[in-house]
Enzyme design. Sequence first.
Site: not given
Ligand code: DQA
Length: 143
Positions: A9-10, A17, A22
């Site tokens: 997700p996301n 985001r 990120y």
């Molecule tokens: C993530 C880290 C997770 O804690 C977070 O919920 C994400 C992205 C990362 O790629 O750093 O959605 O997996």
Amino acid sequence: MKILVINGPNINMLGVREPDIYGKNTYKELVKMIKDHCKAKGVSCELYQSNHEGDIVTKIQKAYKKFDGIVINPAAYTHTSVAILDALKAVGIRTVEVHISDVSAREDFRQISYVGKYAEKTVAGLGFDGYIAAIDHLIGEDR
Ligand code: DQA
């Protein structure tokens, strides 16, 4: 060698985001980078992104006997999903866990990883390059 790259997700919101965490590059750019790398290495790869836990479980189940390796960034489901862990155990496919950010340096609730209890390796904090490192590990080209 067939590799399935799964993003949770996301991850489709990359670029928009929390860019300070990120980065500014988009999911589309991530997909291109991974496809280009797989092509250069002569590896067949499929990419899948979903915001839904059950759909990720189904995708893993369908990978049974079809893929030799899985690269997975389960995103928030990392920290909650026993179902994704169980699906990976069920299919028995070699798996590398990836996180774009350095989860070990973030909030307490990000310190548990269920997928990490099955994955043979976890790569975190390398940004998009983490996916490349994961693929290279699966093909036996660890740097
Ligand atoms: C993530 C880290 C997770 O804690 C977070 O919920 C994400 C992205 C990362 O790629 O750093 O959605 O997996």
